[in-house]
Design a protein around this motif. Structure first.
Motif, PDB file in Angstrom:
ATOM      1  N   UNK A 191      55.422  18.878  59.957  1.00  0.00           N
ATOM      2  CA  UNK A 191      54.689  18.550  58.692  1.00  0.00           C
ATOM      3  C   UNK A 191      53.248  19.176  58.616  1.00  0.00           C
ATOM      4  N   UNK A 192      52.963  20.272  57.796  1.00  0.00           N
ATOM      5  CA  UNK A 192      51.953  20.994  57.688  1.00  0.00           C
ATOM      6  C   UNK A 192      50.704  20.485  56.782  1.00  0.00           C
ATOM      7  N   UNK A 193      49.525  20.227  57.307  1.00  0.00           N
ATOM      8  CA  UNK A 193      48.439  19.930  56.642  1.00  0.00           C
ATOM      9  C   UNK A 193      47.200  20.533  57.105  1.00  0.00           C
ATOM     10  N   UNK A 194      46.292  20.243  56.292  1.00  0.00           N
ATOM     11  CA  UNK A 194      44.771  20.831  56.520  1.00  0.00           C
ATOM     12  C   UNK A 194      44.008  19.654  56.920  1.00  0.00           C
ATOM     13  N   UNK A 195      43.486  19.611  58.184  1.00  0.00           N
ATOM     14  CA  UNK A 195      42.475  18.650  58.598  1.00  0.00           C
ATOM     15  C   UNK A 195      41.267  18.505  57.722  1.00  0.00           C
ATOM     16  N   UNK A 196      40.806  19.556  57.137  1.00  0.00           N
ATOM     17  CA  UNK A 196      39.618  19.624  56.459  1.00  0.00           C
ATOM     18  C   UNK A 196      39.762  18.875  55.252  1.00  0.00           C
ATOM     19  N   UNK A 197      40.998  18.827  54.533  1.00  0.00           N
ATOM     20  CA  UNK A 197      41.210  17.827  53.296  1.00  0.00           C
ATOM     21  C   UNK A 197      42.071  16.961  53.554  1.00  0.00           C
ATOM     22  N   UNK A 198      42.856  16.792  54.652  1.00  0.00           N
ATOM     23  CA  UNK A 198      44.036  15.768  55.010  1.00  0.00           C
ATOM     24  C   UNK A 198      45.141  16.136  54.036  1.00  0.00           C
TER      25      UNK A 198
END
Length: 170
Positions: free
Chosen positions: A126-133
């Motif tokens: 699962x790839x995600x951006x922590x800045x935006x969720x």
């Protein structure tokens, strides 16, 4: 298999059907996992990703700080426990090998969560951006054929790679 530190892994090496562990390896995902998988594949070993490795409980307790749950007894598993994440709506890794998985921008907010699936020969990412969720991708691939390449690619892209028994709450 996952351990308490989500950036590390634990591996047990056994001869097929012998149920005797010949080595134990522990390392950091980004530094050691790709080389470990590559070396095992070159040696002709089968590589699987487990929530709980099918080894004696005494080894799990010694090297992985588990598995006993308070108030329960633990015995050697007779065979691989049927557990693991069964992801739905995933893209096969082979379809995403080319092209970019991340938008342009700050690489420090890139995070990849790896989990075993119900099949030890497969992984879920699962790839995600922590800045935006925002979740950017859901991939499933072969541990032996794709995981080494995938982890190397994610590290090169600046992502933090973590291994969990199941994805944490987002």
């Amino acid at each position: 298999m996952p351990v308490k530190a989500s950036t590390e892994f634990l591996a047990f090496g056994e001869l097929q059907h012998s149920r005797q562990v010949h080595f134990v390896a522990r390392g950091r995902l980004k530094d050691h996992l790709p080389a470990f998988i590559t070396r095992m594949a070159q040696s002709g070993a089968q590589v699987g990703l487990y929530i709980q490795a099918p080894v004696p409980a005494s080894l799990l307790k010694r090297y992985a700080s588990g598995p006993p749950i308070e108030g329960q007894e633990s015995e050697d598993p007779p065979e691989q426990p049927v557990r693991g994440f069964a992801p739905a709506g995933t893209t096969p890794y082979t379809e995403s090998r080319t092209g970019t998985l991340w938008p342009q921008g700050d690489a420090s907010s890139r995070r990849v969560l790896l989990t075993p699936t119900h099949e030890p020969a497969a992984f879920f990412a699962l790839g995600l951006l922590t800045s935006s969720g925002n979740v950017l991708f859901r991939l499933k691939g072969s541990v032996q054929e794709h995981l080494s390449e995938f982890v190397t690619r994610m590290v090169r892209d600046g992502a933090r790679v973590e291994l969990y028994a199941q994805p944490p709450e987002l």
